[in-house]
Design an enzyme around this catalytic site. Sequence first.
Site, PDB file in Angstrom:
ATOM      1  N   GLU A 101      30.360  52.369  62.829  1.00  0.00           N
ATOM      2  CA  GLU A 101      30.241  50.911  62.827  1.00  0.00           C
ATOM      3  C   GLU A 101      28.943  50.437  63.465  1.00  0.00           C
ATOM      4  O   GLU A 101      28.618  50.805  64.603  1.00  0.00           O
ATOM      5  CB  GLU A 101      31.430  50.282  63.560  1.00  0.00           C
ATOM      6  CG  GLU A 101      31.429  48.760  63.484  1.00  0.00           C
ATOM      7  CD  GLU A 101      32.725  48.137  63.968  1.00  0.00           C
ATOM      8  OE1 GLU A 101      32.724  46.927  64.242  1.00  0.00           O
ATOM      9  OE2 GLU A 101      33.737  48.854  64.061  1.00  0.00           O
ATOM     10  N   LYS A 113      40.726  45.801  70.007  1.00  0.00           N
ATOM     11  CA  LYS A 113      40.048  46.696  69.063  1.00  0.00           C
ATOM     12  C   LYS A 113      38.579  46.807  69.420  1.00  0.00           C
ATOM     13  O   LYS A 113      37.974  47.888  69.330  1.00  0.00           O
ATOM     14  CB  LYS A 113      40.222  46.171  67.636  1.00  0.00           C
ATOM     15  CG  LYS A 113      39.627  47.088  66.549  1.00  0.00           C
ATOM     16  CD  LYS A 113      38.197  46.752  66.198  1.00  0.00           C
ATOM     17  CE  LYS A 113      37.685  47.647  65.068  1.00  0.00           C
ATOM     18  NZ  LYS A 113      36.247  47.423  64.767  1.00  0.00           N
ATOM     19  N   ASP A 116      41.152  63.388  71.814  1.00  0.00           N
ATOM     20  CA  ASP A 116      42.122  62.885  70.833  1.00  0.00           C
ATOM     21  C   ASP A 116      42.071  61.358  70.774  1.00  0.00           C
ATOM     22  O   ASP A 116      42.651  60.673  71.620  1.00  0.00           O
ATOM     23  CB  ASP A 116      43.521  63.360  71.228  1.00  0.00           C
ATOM     24  CG  ASP A 116      44.577  63.075  70.168  1.00  0.00           C
ATOM     25  OD1 ASP A 116      44.344  62.202  69.313  1.00  0.00           O
ATOM     26  OD2 ASP A 116      45.638  63.714  70.216  1.00  0.00           O
ATOM     27  N   HIS A 126      25.758  41.446  64.456  1.00  0.00           N
ATOM     28  CA  HIS A 126      26.391  42.550  63.745  1.00  0.00           C
ATOM     29  C   HIS A 126      25.792  42.730  62.361  1.00  0.00           C
ATOM     30  O   HIS A 126      25.476  43.851  61.960  1.00  0.00           O
ATOM     31  CB  HIS A 126      27.892  42.288  63.631  1.00  0.00           C
ATOM     32  CG  HIS A 126      28.627  43.342  62.855  1.00  0.00           C
ATOM     33  ND1 HIS A 126      28.904  44.590  63.371  1.00  0.00           N
ATOM     34  CD2 HIS A 126      29.119  43.345  61.590  1.00  0.00           C
ATOM     35  CE1 HIS A 126      29.546  45.310  62.467  1.00  0.00           C
ATOM     36  NE2 HIS A 126      29.689  44.568  61.378  1.00  0.00           N
TER      37      HIS A 126
END
Length: 419
Positions: free
Chosen positions: A84, A258, A274, A372
């Site tokens: 991202e 998130k 993990d 972004h």
Amino acid sequence: MAHSTSRIPGFYQLSPSERLDKVIEIAGLGNEVRAHFSDTGNISSATADAMIENVIGTLNLPIGVATNLVIDGEEQLVPMATEESSVVAAVCNAARQCRASGGFYTDTSEPIMIAQVQLLDVPNPEFARLRLLSEFEQVKSICDATDPVLLQHGGGFRELEVRVLDNMLIVHLLVDVRDAMGANAVNSMAEAVAPSLAEWSGGRSCLRILSNLADRRIARARATWKLEDLGGESVRDGMLNAYRFADQDPYRAATHNKGIMNGVSAVVLATGNDTRAVEAGAHAYAARTGRYRSLTHWEADSEGNLTGTLEMPMPVGLVGGATRSHPSARHCLDILGVKTADRLARIIVAVGLAQNFAAMKALATTGIQKGHMALHAKNIAVMAGAENEEVDRIAALLVDGGKVRVDIAQQLLEQLRHG
């Protein structure tokens, strides 16, 4: 297009290249796909084949390095693996803006992981609960005997908890796993002690597995952004309003958290840990009050500066799994220079706090899309077919035009190539 079959007897016994040939044949693909998956990058085909089942290739992700971080007084470079745009840049910017106040300060609890044993058909659960608690020393002896190496490193069984839940008995084994993530250790202990627990309770054991809600293995980070470095009171107040929104509304909190995990998961992935375990634990922890809320907390101090804290489970390790078997993970750990899982957890939680600061500041000021999409423009240029030096030129034109879209990138590329 439907495949001719998905039944391939003995598929797991084939080599990666033989499996790839089978898949290409069934899917009706060509040599371009074969050549792509045959190039396994900086991990050998044999290593990949030993890590998971039915391997045909690898998926390479970019690894960026976050700069500007000071964590507990130490300068720190942090490798991050993500697809991202703007994630790495956000951490760099947030870290730079709080250097004047000392950067990030962190602490952790002990590396305690929880294994759960489910006991069914217990005739008198409350009575049995006390019986199990009285067998603490026996439980400890059985658990510690399953992993003598862990004991040698100062870890091992620490505490026993028993809960009555809908006529089931749920036994928690609390285990200090030291520098391991700990899943294998606690799962083995649960398997070993389950028959005795069933005998003592008069019931039968069913599930025997760790919990990914590692709420005894917490990492915490805090930092202060000075008002003058932040951009003034209006920026601070806008960020505080953004935080309050996330803490009160689960729809906003899901995206807010998130964003935290954009940073956290990128470091977890880069170090071969993990990501699913850390993600699951984080979101469960965010709902521990009975309502899903922000993982971070933001306030203004007595001088008007912005202060932020992040507290979350951080079950990461330096031994076992991909942290040692994947060469890129090993080298990322080399870049970090960490010698303990504790230090790794501290770094990761600091990155998560930095990521959240950057996202909230963008949302409270210019909006998330401006920065972004500017960084995403290169991805769009590549999607449009740009190559080599064309990528930067098309990306710059997209940003200048204020519309970062594939169709516009294709038009610009056509103009660039044919005048």
